[in-house]
Scaffold this motif. Structure first.
Motif, short mmCIF file in Angstrom:
data_model
loop_
_atom_site.label_atom_id
_atom_site.label_comp_id
_atom_site.label_asym_id
_atom_site.label_seq_id
_atom_site.Cartn_x
_atom_site.Cartn_y
_atom_site.Cartn_z
N MET A 1 0.83 -1.22 0.00
CA MET A 1 0.00 0.00 0.00
C MET A 1 0.86 1.25 0.00
N LYS A 2 1.94 1.18 0.79
CA LYS A 2 2.85 2.34 0.85
C LYS A 2 3.45 2.58 -0.55
N MET A 3 3.83 1.49 -1.21
CA MET A 3 4.42 1.64 -2.56
C MET A 3 3.42 2.26 -3.52
N GLU A 4 2.16 1.82 -3.41
CA GLU A 4 1.14 2.35 -4.32
C GLU A 4 0.87 3.83 -4.05
N ARG A 5 0.92 4.20 -2.74
CA ARG A 5 0.74 5.63 -2.42
C ARG A 5 1.87 6.45 -3.03
N GLU A 6 3.05 5.82 -3.19
CA GLU A 6 4.20 6.52 -3.79
C GLU A 6 4.21 6.35 -5.32
N ASP A 7 3.06 5.91 -5.85
CA ASP A 7 2.90 5.72 -7.31
C ASP A 7 3.83 4.66 -7.89
N LYS A 8 4.21 3.68 -7.06
CA LYS A 8 5.04 2.59 -7.58
C LYS A 8 4.12 1.46 -8.01
N LYS A 9 4.48 0.77 -9.07
CA LYS A 9 3.64 -0.32 -9.59
C LYS A 9 3.74 -1.55 -8.68
N VAL A 10 2.59 -2.08 -8.29
CA VAL A 10 2.57 -3.33 -7.52
C VAL A 10 1.80 -4.37 -8.33
N TYR A 11 2.41 -5.56 -8.48
CA TYR A 11 1.74 -6.68 -9.17
C TYR A 11 1.10 -7.54 -8.10
N HIS A 12 -0.24 -7.57 -8.12
CA HIS A 12 -0.95 -8.22 -7.01
C HIS A 12 -1.15 -9.71 -7.23
N PHE A 13 -0.20 -10.52 -6.71
CA PHE A 13 -0.36 -11.97 -6.77
C PHE A 13 -0.75 -12.52 -5.40
N GLU A 14 -0.93 -11.64 -4.43
CA GLU A 14 -1.15 -12.12 -3.07
C GLU A 14 -2.63 -12.38 -2.77
N VAL A 15 -3.52 -11.72 -3.49
CA VAL A 15 -4.93 -11.83 -3.10
C VAL A 15 -5.59 -13.07 -3.69
#
Ligand SMILES: Cc1ncc(COP(=O)(O)O)c(C=O)c1O
Length: 388
Positions: free
Chosen positions: A24-38
């Motif tokens: 979440m912190k990375m996304e707030r910093e506009d960094k791309k997160v690939y969501h394989f965890e959900v």
């Protein structure tokens, strides 16, 4: 003042929470997160199911209903099993609960006594362990071979001690492995001989690929002598937020679950139950479409993993997870998961969450978007090269 009760000692903070916070912190910093965890479909609930819920609300189906479930849904669940040649009486063998989770919890709470050993065929979804502990039981891991293949001798050895139940989960979260009918029969025979319950979590039952079919524990235990089968709508029908699941078992076991439900949640939301009727009885084309899409994503995931050296990744038969082995990298699963997230944006669940034998694995959900799969896995592969 600390208001925390002793019960909380057995309820862990989710190990994935830390990862989630970093993501979440990375996304707030506009960094791309690939969501394989959900572990949830990235599809919306099919429109006909949504419409059925709205219709039920407009018809005033907004009140408390029977703690067992509304008759229409109990009948629909009976019909669904009949189609598979499994005889179930909706009136006596079924309870509908808010999510499969509550069926499991009611089952465990009403069966396990304080101090009881409960076997867990592992790797295992972390919630089982917590629920067993909340009921006062002691989880005992029974590790499987890669791909969730039962180790018959180990199981026979472990049932030699006094156990009161086993939890099995086929198709399995996190490996995607499916237990064979012979292995289900072996578990049934042992349960009869040693008098223990079998909680069979079959929530991924219709998510099997390559024309393969899943066998229910109810097929080897049609009288429901030892089995409580748990399933639901979250995964098959993309209904995670609706909170609806069910359990199938003998009238006495189901009556116990009804007592738990009467004294806790009362019932699953009434209009959601009518949406459940539509899910089972209505048009199945969107369900088939989702299954086909998962199969394509599984194939894509598998082929991208095969291009990364030093990772072993078996082809899963069902569910929507892969559980590759990263032991060649020599890092703990939490360290590796955190590193991958921070360096590549790839968010996963550390294998240790699924049992202490799995600290060199990571779980990836390929219910993720195809774009995340296509970009994220190669990005991870590139970074892993720098670790070799
Ligand atoms: C193996 C397994 N069982 C049960 C559940 C929970 O299902 P529900 O949403 O119906 O409570 C999950 C959800 O991740 C799961 O992976």
């Amino acid at each position: 003042m600390d208001w925390t009760s002793h019960h909380m000692e057995v309820i862990p903070v989710s190990g994935t929470l830390k990862m989630h916070e970093i993501a979440m912190k990375m996304e707030r910093e506009d960094k791309k997160v690939y969501h394989f965890e959900v572990g949830q479909p990235d599809f919306s609930t099919p429109q006909n199911i949504i419409d059925a819920a709205i219709k039920a609300m407009n018809e005033g189906k907004t009140r408390y209903v029977s703690s067992r479930g509304v008759p229409e849904l109990l009948d629909a669940i009976q019909y669904m099993y009949e189609k598979r040649n499994i005889e179930v009486n909706g009136k006596t063998n079924v309870i509908v609960t808010p999510g499969a989770k509550m069926s499991l919890f009611g089952g465990i709470l009403s069966t396990i006594d304080s101090g009881d050993d409960v076997l867990l065929l592992s790797p295992a979804w972390p919630t089982y362990k917590t629920m067993i502990r909340m009921a006062g039981g002691k989880p005992v891991d029974v590790p499987t071979s890669p791909g969730y293949v039962l180790d018959e001798e180990d199981l026979k050895d472990k049932v030699g001690r006094e156990v009161s139940a086993i939890v099995i989960n086929s198709p399995n979260n996190p490996t995607g492995g499916v237990l064979t009918k012979d292995h289900l029969k072996l578990i049934y025979d042992l349960a009869i001989d040693h008098k223990f319950m079998v909680f069979s979590d079959e929530i991924y039952e219709s998510l099997v690929y390559d024309g393969f079919t899943q066998n229910s524990m109810l097929e080897v235990d049609p009288e429901m002598e030892v089995t409580l089968c748990i399933s639901g709508f979250s995964k098959n029908y993309a209904m995670t937020g609706w909170r609806i699941g069910y359990a199938v078992g003998s009238p006495s076991v189901i009556n116990n679950l009804v007592r738990v439900q009467q004294n806790t949640t009362s019932c699953a939301a009434s209009f959601v139950q009518y949406a459940g009727v539509e899910a089972i009885m209505g048009d199945q084309s969107s369900i088939d479409m989702m299954r086909n899409a998962y199969q394509e994503r599984r194939d894509m995931t598998q082929s991208l993993f095969s291009e990364i050296a030093d990772i072993e990744c078996l082809n899963p038969m069902g569910a929507f997870y892969v559980f590759p082995d990263f032991s060649n990298y020599g890092l703990s699963s939490s360290t590796l998961a955190e590193l991958l997230l921070k360096k590549t944006g790839v968010s996963t669940v550390p294998g240790i969450e699924f049992g202490h034998h799995y600290d060199d694995h990571l779980r990836f959900s390929y219910a993720a978007s195809p774009n995340d799969i296509e970009e994220g896995i190669p990005a991870m592969g590139k970074f892993l090269e720098t670790l070799r």
